[in-house]
Design an enzyme around this catalytic site. Sequence first.
Site, PDB file in Angstrom:
ATOM      1  N   ALA A 291       0.564  -0.834   0.234  1.00 22.45           N
ATOM      2  CA  ALA A 291      -0.264   0.165   0.136  1.00 22.45           C
ATOM      3  C   ALA A 291       0.892   1.253   0.108  1.00 22.45           C
ATOM      4  O   ALA A 291       1.722   1.362   0.330  1.00 22.45           O
ATOM      5  CB  ALA A 291      -0.847  -0.446   1.035  1.00 22.45           C
TER       6      ALA A 291
ATOM      7  N   GLU B   2      -0.394  -9.361   0.074  1.00 24.55           N
ATOM      8  CA  GLU B   2      -1.669  -9.567  -0.300  1.00 24.55           C
ATOM      9  C   GLU B   2      -3.362  -9.842  -1.551  1.00 24.55           C
ATOM     10  O   GLU B   2      -3.877 -10.407  -1.099  1.00 24.55           O
ATOM     11  CB  GLU B   2      -2.587  -8.603   0.410  1.00 24.55           C
ATOM     12  CG  GLU B   2      -1.667  -8.959   1.958  1.00 24.55           C
ATOM     13  CD  GLU B   2      -2.470  -7.482   2.757  1.00 24.55           C
ATOM     14  OE1 GLU B   2      -2.123  -6.108   2.623  1.00 24.55           O
ATOM     15  OE2 GLU B   2      -3.893  -8.057   3.577  1.00 24.55           O
TER      16      GLU B   2
ATOM     17  N   GLY C  19       0.402  -5.235   0.470  1.00 24.84           N
ATOM     18  CA  GLY C  19      -0.563  -4.882   0.238  1.00 24.84           C
ATOM     19  C   GLY C  19      -0.499  -5.780  -1.164  1.00 24.84           C
ATOM     20  O   GLY C  19      -1.129  -6.134  -1.261  1.00 24.84           O
TER      21      GLY C  19
HETATM   22  N1  CO8 Z   1       4.753   2.682  -0.426  1.00 20.97           N
HETATM   23  C1  CO8 Z   1       5.191   4.236  -1.087  1.00 20.97           C
HETATM   24  N2  CO8 Z   1       6.227   4.702  -1.773  1.00 20.97           N
HETATM   25  C2  CO8 Z   1       6.863   2.928  -1.656  1.00 20.97           C
HETATM   26  C3  CO8 Z   1       6.632   2.135  -1.229  1.00 20.97           C
HETATM   27  C4  CO8 Z   1       5.217   2.177  -0.851  1.00 20.97           C
HETATM   28  N3  CO8 Z   1       4.782   1.288  -0.177  1.00 20.97           N
HETATM   29  N4  CO8 Z   1       7.436   1.433  -1.903  1.00 20.97           N
HETATM   30  C5  CO8 Z   1       8.252   1.900  -2.491  1.00 20.97           C
HETATM   31  N5  CO8 Z   1       8.000   2.595  -2.259  1.00 20.97           N
HETATM   32  C6  CO8 Z   1       8.599   4.740  -2.832  1.00 20.97           C
HETATM   33  C7  CO8 Z   1       9.845   4.565  -2.311  1.00 20.97           C
HETATM   34  O1  CO8 Z   1       9.811   5.423  -1.371  1.00 20.97           O
HETATM   35  C8  CO8 Z   1      10.450   5.301  -3.465  1.00 20.97           C
HETATM   36  O2  CO8 Z   1      10.450   6.879  -4.139  1.00 20.97           O
HETATM   37  P1  CO8 Z   1      11.194   7.559  -3.978  1.00 20.97           P
HETATM   38  O3  CO8 Z   1      12.125   7.157  -5.411  1.00 20.97           O
HETATM   39  O4  CO8 Z   1      10.210   9.148  -4.387  1.00 20.97           O
HETATM   40  O5  CO8 Z   1      12.315   8.071  -2.254  1.00 20.97           O
HETATM   41  C9  CO8 Z   1      10.773   4.371  -4.491  1.00 20.97           C
HETATM   42  O6  CO8 Z   1       9.083   3.539  -4.467  1.00 20.97           O
HETATM   43  C10 CO8 Z   1      11.730   4.131  -4.915  1.00 20.97           C
HETATM   44  O7  CO8 Z   1      11.571   2.827  -3.586  1.00 20.97           O
HETATM   45  P2  CO8 Z   1      13.204   2.527  -2.940  1.00 20.97           P
HETATM   46  O8  CO8 Z   1      13.692   3.319  -3.034  1.00 20.97           O
HETATM   47  O9  CO8 Z   1      12.989   2.227  -1.713  1.00 20.97           O
HETATM   48  O10 CO8 Z   1      13.634   1.288  -3.395  1.00 20.97           O
HETATM   49  P3  CO8 Z   1      14.443   0.323  -3.310  1.00 20.97           P
HETATM   50  O11 CO8 Z   1      14.991  -0.936  -4.407  1.00 20.97           O
HETATM   51  O12 CO8 Z   1      15.622   1.230  -2.201  1.00 20.97           O
HETATM   52  O13 CO8 Z   1      13.815  -0.829  -2.213  1.00 20.97           O
HETATM   53  C11 CO8 Z   1      12.043  -1.687  -0.903  1.00 20.97           C
HETATM   54  C12 CO8 Z   1      12.649  -1.300  -1.884  1.00 20.97           C
HETATM   55  C13 CO8 Z   1      12.735  -2.644   0.022  1.00 20.97           C
HETATM   56  C14 CO8 Z   1      11.199  -2.514  -1.252  1.00 20.97           C
HETATM   57  C15 CO8 Z   1      11.554   0.018  -0.305  1.00 20.97           C
HETATM   58  O14 CO8 Z   1      10.693   0.395  -1.198  1.00 20.97           O
HETATM   59  C16 CO8 Z   1      10.302  -0.536   1.063  1.00 20.97           C
HETATM   60  O15 CO8 Z   1      11.033  -1.223   1.947  1.00 20.97           O
HETATM   61  N6  CO8 Z   1       9.309  -0.384   0.402  1.00 20.97           N
HETATM   62  C17 CO8 Z   1       8.091  -0.669   1.441  1.00 20.97           C
HETATM   63  C18 CO8 Z   1       8.105  -1.949   1.779  1.00 20.97           C
HETATM   64  C19 CO8 Z   1       6.577  -1.507   2.898  1.00 20.97           C
HETATM   65  O16 CO8 Z   1       6.900  -2.024   3.456  1.00 20.97           O
HETATM   66  N7  CO8 Z   1       5.162  -2.229   2.173  1.00 20.97           N
HETATM   67  C20 CO8 Z   1       4.297  -2.530   3.142  1.00 20.97           C
HETATM   68  C21 CO8 Z   1       3.231  -1.325   3.348  1.00 20.97           C
HETATM   69  S1  CO8 Z   1       1.772  -1.931   4.472  1.00 20.97           S
HETATM   70  C22 CO8 Z   1       0.688  -2.027   3.465  1.00 20.97           C
HETATM   71  O17 CO8 Z   1       0.802  -2.803   2.342  1.00 20.97           O
HETATM   72  C23 CO8 Z   1       0.114  -2.277   4.620  1.00 20.97           C
HETATM   73  C24 CO8 Z   1      -1.581  -3.357   3.467  1.00 20.97           C
HETATM   74  C25 CO8 Z   1      -2.550  -3.239   4.277  1.00 20.97           C
HETATM   75  C26 CO8 Z   1      -3.346  -1.980   4.226  1.00 20.97           C
HETATM   76  C27 CO8 Z   1      -4.236  -1.631   4.528  1.00 20.97           C
HETATM   77  C28 CO8 Z   1      -5.521  -0.417   4.537  1.00 20.97           C
HETATM   78  C29 CO8 Z   1      -6.283   0.545   5.088  1.00 20.97           C
END
Ligand code: CO8
Length: 261
Positions: free
Chosen positions: A70, A118, A115
């Site tokens: 998400a 999921e 998400g």
């Molecule tokens: N949300 C928003 N932005 C994201 C997300 C995300 N989930 N994942 C990546 N991005 C963005 C980064 O912020 C970055 O943006 P910017 O270039 O503007 O800084 C861009 O995508 C590229 O990402 P990274 O630079 O972080 O790329 P890396 O290769 O260094 O890392 C990862 C890749 C390991 C995947 C890293 O991006 C990461 O950890 N992402 C988040 C993963 C995460 O925690 N996902 C779970 C999110 S919570 C969720 O999904 C809840 C679901 C249920 C929701 C219920 C709703 C109410």
Amino acid sequence: MTSPSFEYLLFETDENGIATITINRPDKLNALNAGVLGELKTAAGRVESDQDIRAVILTGAGEKAFVAGADIKELNKLNREEGEKLSAHGQAVFASFENCTKPVIAVVNGYALGGGAELAMACHVRIATENAVFGLPEVSLGLIPGYGGTQRLPALVGRSKAMELILTGGQLKADAALKAGLVSDVVPAGNGVAKAKELASKMLKNGPVALGKAIQAINAAPGYNGFAKEAQLFGELCETEDFREGTTAFLEKRKADFKGR
Ligand code: CO8
């Protein structure tokens, strides 16, 4: 064939009636913002109603991610009521793929986190590419999975493995996901959609009505019924300091400092 136009999705249907839906937000690793969720709902409706579409492949744009979760920027601002509502909304969108009467195959071509994992779990079959990484890292953000993960993961891999994965927020690479029963197959990067089309073509040799009824019957097996509870608990977490800290830490690119409040 005609393709509906979307901002965040690519939607193509081939001559065999296999639609490929590609979540197309690669600069944010295809994270699910409100726009993506809304368009997924529209796309699922289109798939169900279009007689020419016989099977669906769902994948992510780029080489790095299926869906990285998400959109944490949108989550960070949620209050309890909004959190519960968004969780229930996402659950409903994902259920529209799970309950689709045509086969839905996820091609997990990179990160499938939160998400994203999921969404893949709501599909009927998952094919991973060798670079796929699955995980439910929500607890690291002070949250729990809110789009059905607490319900579908135990049904797919068993309660013990699901507890381990959700409580550690750990990751499974493609081969481990295959071993755990989370995916049906692992193929080289770049071959996922071709493999999914091959699989869909085998399914489509069979009677379409039977395929739809088989999906309905499998979905009717007892397994999970705690979706409302998941949404309620997700909402409760949106009131905590830990949730605010966890999501803010991600956006500020630092480690979270949880206080247990
Ligand atoms: N949300 C928003 N932005 C994201 C997300 C995300 N989930 N994942 C990546 N991005 C963005 C980064 O912020 C970055 O943006 P910017 O270039 O503007 O800084 C861009 O995508 C590229 O990402 P990274 O630079 O972080 O790329 P890396 O290769 O260094 O890392 C990862 C890749 C390991 C995947 C890293 O991006 C990461 O950890 N992402 C988040 C993963 C995460 O925690 N996902 C779970 C999110 S919570 C969720 O999904 C809840 C679901 C249920 C929701 C219920 C709703 C109410």
